[in-house]
Every structure is written in structure tokens, then in C-alpha cells.
Design a protein around this motif. Sequence first.
Motif, PDB file in Angstrom:
ATOM      1  N   ILE A 282       2.880  18.072  45.444  1.00 13.68           N
ATOM      2  CA  ILE A 282       2.131  17.309  44.648  1.00 13.68           C
ATOM      3  C   ILE A 282       1.976  17.690  43.245  1.00 13.68           C
ATOM      4  O   ILE A 282       2.408  16.916  42.425  1.00 13.68           O
ATOM      5  N   ALA A 283       1.937  18.946  43.046  1.00 16.14           N
ATOM      6  CA  ALA A 283       1.905  19.367  41.621  1.00 16.14           C
ATOM      7  C   ALA A 283       3.124  19.432  40.786  1.00 16.14           C
ATOM      8  O   ALA A 283       3.255  18.846  39.673  1.00 16.14           O
ATOM      9  N   GLU A 284       4.122  19.443  41.640  1.00 17.77           N
ATOM     10  CA  GLU A 284       5.677  19.627  41.181  1.00 17.77           C
ATOM     11  C   GLU A 284       5.861  18.187  40.767  1.00 17.77           C
ATOM     12  O   GLU A 284       6.597  17.674  39.999  1.00 17.77           O
ATOM     13  N   ALA A 285       5.594  17.287  41.873  1.00 18.13           N
ATOM     14  CA  ALA A 285       5.799  15.925  41.348  1.00 18.13           C
ATOM     15  C   ALA A 285       5.110  15.250  40.086  1.00 18.13           C
ATOM     16  O   ALA A 285       5.634  14.417  39.599  1.00 18.13           O
ATOM     17  N   GLN A 286       3.890  15.710  40.249  1.00 15.71           N
ATOM     18  CA  GLN A 286       3.127  15.222  38.978  1.00 15.71           C
ATOM     19  C   GLN A 286       3.816  15.511  37.681  1.00 15.71           C
ATOM     20  O   GLN A 286       3.905  15.307  36.495  1.00 15.71           O
ATOM     21  N   SER A 287       4.206  17.152  37.812  1.00 14.84           N
ATOM     22  CA  SER A 287       5.052  17.605  36.509  1.00 14.84           C
ATOM     23  C   SER A 287       6.051  16.889  36.254  1.00 14.84           C
ATOM     24  O   SER A 287       6.264  16.572  35.082  1.00 14.84           O
ATOM     25  N   ARG A 288       6.875  16.545  37.331  1.00 15.03           N
ATOM     26  CA  ARG A 288       7.917  15.590  36.928  1.00 15.03           C
ATOM     27  C   ARG A 288       7.865  14.393  36.492  1.00 15.03           C
ATOM     28  O   ARG A 288       8.643  13.678  35.622  1.00 15.03           O
ATOM     29  N   LEU A 289       6.833  13.735  37.028  1.00 15.92           N
ATOM     30  CA  LEU A 289       6.201  12.558  36.929  1.00 15.92           C
ATOM     31  C   LEU A 289       5.933  12.306  35.263  1.00 15.92           C
ATOM     32  O   LEU A 289       6.258  11.466  34.396  1.00 15.92           O
ATOM     33  N   THR A 290       5.204  13.483  34.750  1.00 17.37           N
ATOM     34  CA  THR A 290       4.793  13.437  33.375  1.00 17.37           C
ATOM     35  C   THR A 290       6.015  13.666  32.787  1.00 17.37           C
ATOM     36  O   THR A 290       6.162  13.030  31.344  1.00 17.37           O
ATOM     37  N   LYS A 291       7.016  14.566  32.636  1.00 23.32           N
ATOM     38  CA  LYS A 291       8.263  14.644  31.983  1.00 23.32           C
ATOM     39  C   LYS A 291       8.944  13.328  32.155  1.00 23.32           C
ATOM     40  O   LYS A 291       9.399  13.068  31.003  1.00 23.32           O
ATOM     41  N   VAL A 292       8.917  12.441  33.116  1.00 24.22           N
ATOM     42  CA  VAL A 292       9.665  11.266  32.978  1.00 24.22           C
ATOM     43  C   VAL A 292       8.951  10.283  32.133  1.00 24.22           C
ATOM     44  O   VAL A 292       9.426   9.696  31.286  1.00 24.22           O
ATOM     45  N   ASN A 293       7.597  10.396  32.040  1.00 28.62           N
ATOM     46  CA  ASN A 293       6.752   9.354  31.354  1.00 28.62           C
ATOM     47  C   ASN A 293       6.895   9.792  29.769  1.00 28.62           C
ATOM     48  O   ASN A 293       6.938   8.928  28.706  1.00 28.62           O
ATOM     49  N   SER A 294       7.212  10.957  29.601  1.00 33.54           N
ATOM     50  CA  SER A 294       7.270  11.457  28.299  1.00 33.54           C
ATOM     51  C   SER A 294       8.822  11.074  27.819  1.00 33.54           C
ATOM     52  O   SER A 294       8.665  10.776  26.412  1.00 33.54           O
ATOM     53  N   ASN A 295       9.611  11.390  28.651  1.00 31.75           N
ATOM     54  CA  ASN A 295      11.047  10.958  27.962  1.00 31.75           C
ATOM     55  C   ASN A 295      11.145   9.267  27.927  1.00 31.75           C
ATOM     56  O   ASN A 295      11.709   8.914  26.902  1.00 31.75           O
ATOM     57  N   ASP A 296      10.430   8.645  28.531  1.00 37.28           N
ATOM     58  CA  ASP A 296      10.286   7.233  28.342  1.00 37.28           C
ATOM     59  C   ASP A 296       9.624   6.685  27.196  1.00 37.28           C
ATOM     60  O   ASP A 296       9.788   5.593  26.722  1.00 37.28           O
ATOM     61  N   ALA A 297       8.637   7.658  26.595  1.00 43.57           N
ATOM     62  CA  ALA A 297       7.800   7.397  25.517  1.00 43.57           C
ATOM     63  C   ALA A 297       8.465   7.414  24.225  1.00 43.57           C
ATOM     64  O   ALA A 297       8.313   8.225  23.225  1.00 43.57           O
ATOM     65  N   THR A 298       9.557   6.733  24.254  1.00 47.60           N
ATOM     66  CA  THR A 298      10.526   6.435  23.055  1.00 47.60           C
ATOM     67  C   THR A 298      10.632   5.491  22.380  1.00 47.60           C
ATOM     68  O   THR A 298       9.947   4.438  22.769  1.00 47.60           O
ATOM     69  N   ASP A 299      11.653   5.101  21.437  1.00 43.37           N
ATOM     70  CA  ASP A 299      12.147   3.825  20.961  1.00 43.37           C
ATOM     71  C   ASP A 299      12.929   2.981  21.852  1.00 43.37           C
ATOM     72  O   ASP A 299      13.034   1.709  21.700  1.00 43.37           O
ATOM     73  N   SER A 300      13.397   3.415  22.807  1.00 45.45           N
ATOM     74  CA  SER A 300      14.014   2.625  23.965  1.00 45.45           C
ATOM     75  C   SER A 300      13.119   1.538  24.610  1.00 45.45           C
ATOM     76  O   SER A 300      12.032   2.145  24.941  1.00 45.45           O
ATOM     77  N   PRO A 301      13.651   0.450  25.385  1.00 49.29           N
ATOM     78  CA  PRO A 301      12.796  -0.359  25.820  1.00 49.29           C
ATOM     79  C   PRO A 301      12.244   0.193  27.042  1.00 49.29           C
ATOM     80  O   PRO A 301      12.881   1.106  28.050  1.00 49.29           O
ATOM     81  N   LYS A 302      11.116  -0.385  27.369  1.00 48.23           N
ATOM     82  CA  LYS A 302      10.344   0.002  28.770  1.00 48.23           C
ATOM     83  C   LYS A 302       9.410  -1.088  29.230  1.00 48.23           C
ATOM     84  O   LYS A 302       8.585  -1.365  28.555  1.00 48.23           O
ATOM     85  N   LEU A 303      10.148  -1.697  30.299  1.00 48.70           N
ATOM     86  CA  LEU A 303       9.176  -2.979  30.857  1.00 48.70           C
ATOM     87  C   LEU A 303       8.452  -2.542  31.805  1.00 48.70           C
ATOM     88  O   LEU A 303       8.783  -2.001  33.053  1.00 48.70           O
ATOM     89  N   THR A 304       7.136  -2.709  31.818  1.00 47.99           N
ATOM     90  CA  THR A 304       6.243  -2.203  32.821  1.00 47.99           C
ATOM     91  C   THR A 304       5.993  -3.443  33.747  1.00 47.99           C
ATOM     92  O   THR A 304       5.475  -4.351  33.274  1.00 47.99           O
TER      93      THR A 304
END
Length: 416
Positions: A282-304
Motif C-alpha cells: 500500500i505504501a508503494e502504491a501511495q508513493s507511485r500515486l503521489t508521483k503520478v499526481n505530481s507529474n499531472d500537476a503541469t500545464d498539460s490538460p487534466k480532466l477530473t
Amino acid sequence: MITLLILIITFLLLILAIIWGHFLRSNNKSQSEDPQLRDQTNIQLYQEHKSEIEKDFQQGAIDEESYQYLLTELDKSFLQDMTANEKETAKISAATQRKLSPLWPVFISLFVLIFSVALYQKQGSYLKLAQSPQQATTNNNKAVNEEQQALTQIKEIKQALKKTPDSSNLWYSLGQANINIGNFNGAVKAFDKVLQIEGNKPDIIGAKAQALYYANKQKINTEVQTLIDQALALDPLDPSTNVLLGMDSFINQHYQKAIRYWQKIVDSGREDVNAEALKGAIAEAQSRLTKVNSNDATDSPKLTLNVSLSEKLQQALAQGEDKIVFVYAIPADGRRMPLAAMKIKLSDLPITINLTDAQAMSPQFNLSSAKSVHIFAVASQQGRPGIKSGDYKAELKNIAVNTTTPLNLIINQLVP
């Protein structure tokens, strides 16, 4: 490794013999010794040693680096000998009365020793040689021993089954052992025997589903999905089945789903569950999820998107097998190529997902290449992409790709 060590020692002694041999000869020669004779002797020794070194190099006994080093040292020694003779020829009286200082062979010997040790540490695996026999055996044969142990375990289990063929525990152990060595078909047969003996138990069905999942190259096909549905119908908290679902989600980078499946098992508090291992996953999945969310937090589009099923359809679609839901966005200008797409299960709803350029079908066609899109969520009856008669869908039209507000996508329409 031992061969290289012997070669280095041999050539080390050779070089030291050349250095100290010259020193001793120089101090023991009589004053009346002919310098020309000494030159001839040095040339002969030089040619002999050089021939030996070249022969070893041609036979592959030494590498290029050692070959060049030995030649350099041999040349250096030869030049030193010749230089000494030239000085003696010019000043015979002084040369015949003066002994060579022992400092120069000491310094050269130290250099040769240091260089040889450095060369062996780099090329000769000194640390491996320095290990005890037990350590060396352990390190070199670890992988082989593990496989042998697994095969030995399987052999022992099969011997025990000859005496007690109706032991469900032995058949289950055989199934797990076969999974460990990659014999997934053998594992499926073993779990089938357990089911024949004990009947349909969720944990055994889940274990069989795992074996078939691995045999199918870590993909959930119809057979695997059927077993998952059977196991969860008997026990929604079955550990083996939820571990499998979490693992599949993790592999497909659906980290939030993986966390949900694994956390469900941890929260159940069952004693037969390795909670610590699951917490680590679970900790590893949370770490990767945080990384994905961080990479998504850019100027590129993100539709939630908040994808859900209408209350009216929840009961109707809850019956029967789980269905695949395709969520995708296409350009609003009429092109049909999806710019972003995800595949989830109906049982995962409600769920919040993000459509970004990372879900593009190709680098040239992504959300960044359009200004607005149409968004669809389709619960497919056949499990295939596209909107077909009998499917259920939700759609949002003309959505700007730079929209930051979460969008609600509720599946509530039957496709005629």
C-alpha cells in the motif's frame, strides 16, 4: 580468477628479477669488466623477456593493459641499464669504484607491487577470493539453491501424496510450490484437486484464479474473471482474490484501486493475512500515486471525472458478470480517434479518475492537441470498445480541455 592471480604473480616476480638482477650484477661485476659485453648481455636479456611477454599476450594469457605495462617496465629497466653503461664508459674509473644505490630498485619494486595489487583488485575479484569457501558458495549458488529447494519441496510433497492422496493441505502446498517455480498449469491442477476434496471455498478459488492469471501473462480474461466473481460471491473479503485484484490494478497503474483492494484486506483483521506485507505494498502504491499526481500537476490538460452509475441502473447491472467500462474523450471537431482513454470495471464505480496526455493513444493525438472534447463512459455488454446497442453510456459534450472543475459522468442511458 585464480589464473589471473597466478599470471600477475609470475610477471611480478619477472619484473622484480629484472630490476634486482641488474642491481646485484652491477655491484658484483669486477672493475675490469668490459662495458660492451654488459651491453650485449642486457640486450639479450631484454629480447628474451620481451619475447616471453609477447608470447603470453598472443596466447591470451595477459590482457592489453598488462601487456603494455610489462613492456613499459621492461623498456624502462633496459634504458636504465644502457644509461648506466654509457656513464661507466665515459667515466670508467669512477664507475668501477662506485656501487649502485639500492634506493632505485626499492622505489621501482614498490611501484610494481602497488600497481599489481591495484590491477588485481580491479580485474581479479580480490574480494571474492578473500571470502571464505562457505561465503563464496553461498553467493555463487544462491539462485541455483533456491530453485533446487523448490524442486525438492515439490518432490517431497508428491511422495507424501502417494501415502495420503486425499490431503487437501498437501495439494494446496503443491499448488503454491508450482506457482513459485512458474509451473502455473501444474498449480491449477493442484488447486482443482483441493476443490474436489473440500468443495468450493473462496480462498481456493482465489488461488486458482491467481494461477490462471499468471498463466495468462498477468491479464484477467473471462475464465479468471469468472473465478473472481465466484470467490467474491462467497466472501467479498477473500484475501487471495482481493490481493489478485489489487495486483492487477497496480500493474496497470491504477494505484488508487490497488490501495482500496489491499486496504480492505488489512482492515478485515484476519489472522491468516500478512498485514505487514500488504501495508508495504500500500505504501508503494501511495508513493507511485503521489508521483503520478505530481507529474499531472503541469500545464498539460487534466480532466477530473467522477464516474458513477445511476441508482436506477445499479440493481439491474449488479446481476450477472462484471462489465468493462470504457471512459474516453474524442475531439469535438468530429474526429473519432480517442485523445485519452481508460478501462475500468463496473464494480469499481463510483470512482474518480483523471484523463491526461498520459492516456493518449498516440503522442500526436492527445488532449493537448484539441481545444474541446466530447467525453463518454460506456458500460459494454460485450467488453469491447465502442458504443453498441444494449450498452449503457454517459456523455458530456463540448468540454474545454483546460477545465479544472471535476466533472460528473453518470451512466444512465441505454443505447438503442
